[in-house]
Design an enzyme around this catalytic site. Structure first.
Site, PDB file in Angstrom:
ATOM      1  N   TYR A 112       0.801  -1.227   0.000  1.00 46.02           N
ATOM      2  CA  TYR A 112       0.000   0.000   0.000  1.00 46.02           C
ATOM      3  C   TYR A 112       0.836   1.279   0.000  1.00 46.02           C
ATOM      4  CZ  TYR A 112      -3.611  -3.378   0.969  1.00 46.02           C
ATOM      5  OH  TYR A 112      -4.442  -4.457   0.872  1.00 46.02           O
ATOM      6  N   PRO A 125     -11.219  -0.029  -2.997  1.00 44.89           N
ATOM      7  CA  PRO A 125     -12.455  -0.679  -3.456  1.00 44.89           C
ATOM      8  C   PRO A 125     -13.689   0.180  -3.192  1.00 44.89           C
ATOM      9  CG  PRO A 125     -11.167  -2.108  -1.992  1.00 44.89           C
ATOM     10  CD  PRO A 125     -10.647  -0.716  -1.842  1.00 44.89           C
ATOM     11  N   HIS A 348      -7.585   1.424   1.134  1.00 44.97           N
ATOM     12  CA  HIS A 348      -7.333   0.037   1.497  1.00 44.97           C
ATOM     13  C   HIS A 348      -6.241  -0.178   2.562  1.00 44.97           C
ATOM     14  CE1 HIS A 348      -7.784  -4.149   0.928  1.00 44.97           C
ATOM     15  NE2 HIS A 348      -8.006  -4.166  -0.363  1.00 44.97           N
ATOM     16  N   ASP A 435     -17.366 -21.053  -2.674  1.00 51.66           N
ATOM     17  CA  ASP A 435     -16.273 -20.187  -3.125  1.00 51.66           C
ATOM     18  C   ASP A 435     -15.432 -20.910  -4.183  1.00 51.66           C
ATOM     19  OD1 ASP A 435     -14.683 -17.667  -2.706  1.00 51.66           O
ATOM     20  OD2 ASP A 435     -13.137 -19.183  -2.394  1.00 51.66           O
ATOM     21  N   SER A 461      -7.997 -14.659   4.080  1.00 54.48           N
ATOM     22  CA  SER A 461      -7.796 -13.924   5.313  1.00 54.48           C
ATOM     23  C   SER A 461      -6.722 -14.577   6.181  1.00 54.48           C
ATOM     24  CB  SER A 461      -9.119 -13.891   6.081  1.00 54.48           C
ATOM     25  OG  SER A 461      -8.916 -13.256   7.309  1.00 54.48           O
ATOM     26  N   SER A 559     -11.688 -11.652  -5.389  1.00 52.81           N
ATOM     27  CA  SER A 559     -11.942 -11.701  -3.957  1.00 52.81           C
ATOM     28  C   SER A 559     -13.411 -11.974  -3.694  1.00 52.81           C
ATOM     29  CB  SER A 559     -11.565 -10.352  -3.339  1.00 52.81           C
ATOM     30  OG  SER A 559     -11.622 -10.439  -1.955  1.00 52.81           O
TER      31      SER A 559
END
Ligand code: COA
Length: 631
Positions: A112, A125, A348, A435, A461, A559
């Site tokens: 980031y 996002p 983010h 998923d 995660s 995601s």
């Protein structure tokens, strides 16, 4: 012990709003939160050989055999006893012993704060909510007032440490990100950015910022006795803001935050030379969150609502429309359009999607039940308009940012779809992970369009661990490649296709389990590489190998961000020739957003969205047409 403690917290979980009155809005990190956090395990460093073996397996479907052979030799050399890999691994293990989380700070910096592309489209996002049932200013204001009250209600749970602890795979999760999303902001730098958080200050902020017609206002949201303003009080204050910002005739100062980070860092230093500007910027940075009261956007068909709203959330439509109504560095900005468009955008760096969505779920429920009730009139401080002195140099910076944003806005290709044929109940009925089912449909969609498999990123995660963020699930596997190649092969029987699909889904679920337990390869390889930059004069060959770079060129960046509320998150692609795909699987439908860049001739968001729909339907038909008994 940990489990019991965490479960007790869940039981104590939701506190009734009436019992939440508390003198001042102080976030105190004490007792329960700390006890929970300290009980969480530390992120492990996976064994070196395990990562090396899995790395080669990941490369298999996405690398040609010759390159893979070359990489195999480099990996053998890297991991041989007494070699450079072992040395780096030991360094990493020492780091892990010393630190709360060996990865989180490195990740924050590299993913980031040192990332120099604009946060708009490339990092932040957006989340789109269904269109709200109002189309005028009163409706907009009323909804905004309820939403603000709802966020403050959620904040009280954070302040009181009564947020229910979340679980994944039966394990309690790190709750730290919840303490990072309010009262925080990214600050640009000319080489790297920083993030500030004011929630733990002795005198934490008690105001939000509201933007209307490109003008920023400070709105105090707590009464002098420390109680949050009621919906009615907030409405009155918003009305005052609206009336004092009727024209969009001021410089859209917020556009500056949409620029390339180095340029914005330079412009920022120039902007805050002026005392008034510095104070105004500080007020935005310190505010609990921002509310953007947007002007209506050009109407497209109802069917296009989700896609159009997605653009509005991600970039605001450019300087002609609502982009001047943003401070893109602000961690959390709720967007409420006069035409009923609603959602948010978040920066983010401090957090992943799930905590943002948990907050949003709470707010949406709150807005449904909260009614406007007349409250006794107590004098409220007039919302303060934030002033900016625009020098010719600042004006030039704004113009440059406007032009760059114009290019970005026109380059973003996106399609948001509501897939209504089935939701996660169908894969569940087939005893398959929903998923993994969706990820395999994405692999199939991509293969059908490009006749090859591509490096695919799915976020996993790491919040089972203290200060955990994410690792990567590599959805393109040897098994997914076998399935997608067989699916349209007329020489294959359906029974064989089903068997391959089942195997691919199992492989995906296994990788997911491994990733959420801290045993995936990507953050480990990154850690070894960063350790090398600290310990060695040059990088080991495995990290300058073209296969390594190619494996990180995620043509599919995906995601799952599930939500209780009917919404969808969206984000831009991470490579110029790739797709960004985010989905919210509901029981009976799936919301998904697909993004790409118009400047890339090889990609097309609408075609990929359609290919995904076709793949989902074809996989369902395959399973339904292949009787279980014959398998
Ligand atoms: N048979 C029947 N049901 C099954 C099943 C099977 N074989 N496998 C899974 N299910 C069920 C699960 O029990 C679960 O049930 P629920 O709806 O009652 O909760 C549901 O199907 C969903 O499970 P699954 O589809 O396997 O996904 P998941 O919930 O385990 O999530 C990840 C997988 C990767 C998304 C999750 O582990 C994760 O890491 N999420 C965070 C991602 C993130 O941070 N994104 C943000 C980036 S900004």
């Amino acid at each position: 012990m940990l489990g019991n403690l965490a479960r007790t917290m869940v039981k104590t979980g939701v506190v009734k709003p009436s019992s939440l009155v508390k003198p001042v809005s102080v976030t105190r990190i004490t007792g329960r939160y700390l006890a929970h956090q300290e009980g969480l395990p530390k992120l492990p460093v996976p064994p070196l050989q395990q990562t090396c073996d899995r790395y080669l397996a990941v490369l298999d479907p996405i690398t040609d055999p010759e390159e893979l052979n070359h990489t195999r030799k480099l990996v053998e050399e890297f991991q041989k006893p007494g070699g450079v890999g072992e040395r780096l691994q030991k360094g990493l293990e020492r780091r892990a012993m010393k630190m709360e989380n060996w990865l989180s700070d490195w990740w924050l910096q590299t993913a980031y704060l040192e990332y120099r592309m604009p946060v708009v489209i490339h990092s932040s996002p957006g989340v789109v909510l269904p269109r709200l049932e109002f189309s005028d200013r009163q409706g907009q204001m009323r909804y905004a007032a309820k939403l603000i009250a709802g966020v403050l209600d959620f904040k009280t749970m954070i302040d009181n440490e009564t947020l229910p602890v979340e679980f994944l795979g039966g394990k309690p999760l790190c709750m730290n990100q919840y303490y990072r999303v309010l009262s925080s902001c990214r600050i640009p730098g000319t080489k790297r950015d920083t993030v500030v958080n004011y929630a733990l200050d002795k005198k934490p902020p008690a105001h939000i910022t509201v933007v209307h017609n490109f003008q920023f206002f400070v709105l105090d949201v707590y009464n002098s006795d420390g109680t949050p303003l009621t919906v009615d009080q907030i409405y009155i204050q918003l009305d005052k803001i609206w009336n004092s910002s009727l024209q969009a005739n001021e410089e859209p100062i917020g556009i500056l935050t949409s620029n390339h980070r180095n340029s914005w860092g330079k412009a920022y230093n120039n902007l805050i030379k002026d005392k008034t500007n510095e104070e105004s910027v500080k007020a935005i940075q310190k505010s609990i969150f921002t509310v953007c009261l947007d002007a209506p956007m050009p109407h497209k068909s109802d069917e296009m609502y989700w896609t159009r709203a997605g653009f509005q959330m991600l970039h605001g439509g450019g300087s002609r429309w609502n982009s001047g109504n943003r401070w893109f560095d602000k961690t959390l900005q709720f967007i409420i359009g006069e035409d009923g468009t609603c959602g948010l955008i978040y920066e983010h760096a401090p957090a992943e999607g799930p905590p943002i969505i948990a907050l949003l779920d709470h707010v949406v429920e709150y807005t449904k039940k909260s009614e406007m009730v007349r409250t006794p009139m107590v004098p409220l401080r007039m919302p303060q308009k934030l002033h900016f002195n625009i020098t010719p140099e600042i004006k030039k910076d704004i113009e440059e940012a406007k032009q760059n944003l114009y290019i970005m806005v026109h380059d973003l290709d996106m399609k948001i779809s509501v897939f209504s044929h089935f939701g996660k109940n169908f894969p569940k009925s087939q005893k398959m992970s929903p998923d993994a089912f969706i990820q395999m449909a994405l692999q199939l969609a991509h293969y059908r369009m490009y006749k090859r498999c591509c490096p695919t990123y799915e976020s996993a995660s790491l919040r089972m661990f203290r200060l955990g963020r994410t690792d990567t699930i590599r959805s393109a596997s040897i098994d997914s490649a076998r399935f997608v190649k067989a699916m349209d092969d007329s020489t294959k029987q359906n029974t064989e296709k089903v068997a391959l699909l089942e195997k691919a889904i199992k492989a995906h679920r296994d990788y997911t389990d491994m990733a959420i337990r801290g045993q995936a390869i990507d953050r480990h390889l990154l850690g070894l590489k960063l350790q090398a930059t600290e310990d060695l004069p040059s990088l080991p060959e495995v990290f300058v190998d073209p296969s390594y770079a190619a494996s990180l060129h995620y043509k599919l960046s995906t995601s799952q961000v599930p939500a209780k509320t009917n919404c969808v998150m969206c984000f831009g692609p991470v490579v110029p020739d790739g797709y960004g795909v985010c989905y919210n699987p509901k029981d009976s439908h799936i919301n998904y957003a697909v993004s790409a860049f118009n400047s890339c001739k090889d990609t097309n968001a609408a075609l990929m969205a359609q290919a995904l729909e076709d793949a989902l339907l074809d996989m369902k038909t395959l399973l339904e047409q292949t009787p279980k008994a014959k398998l």
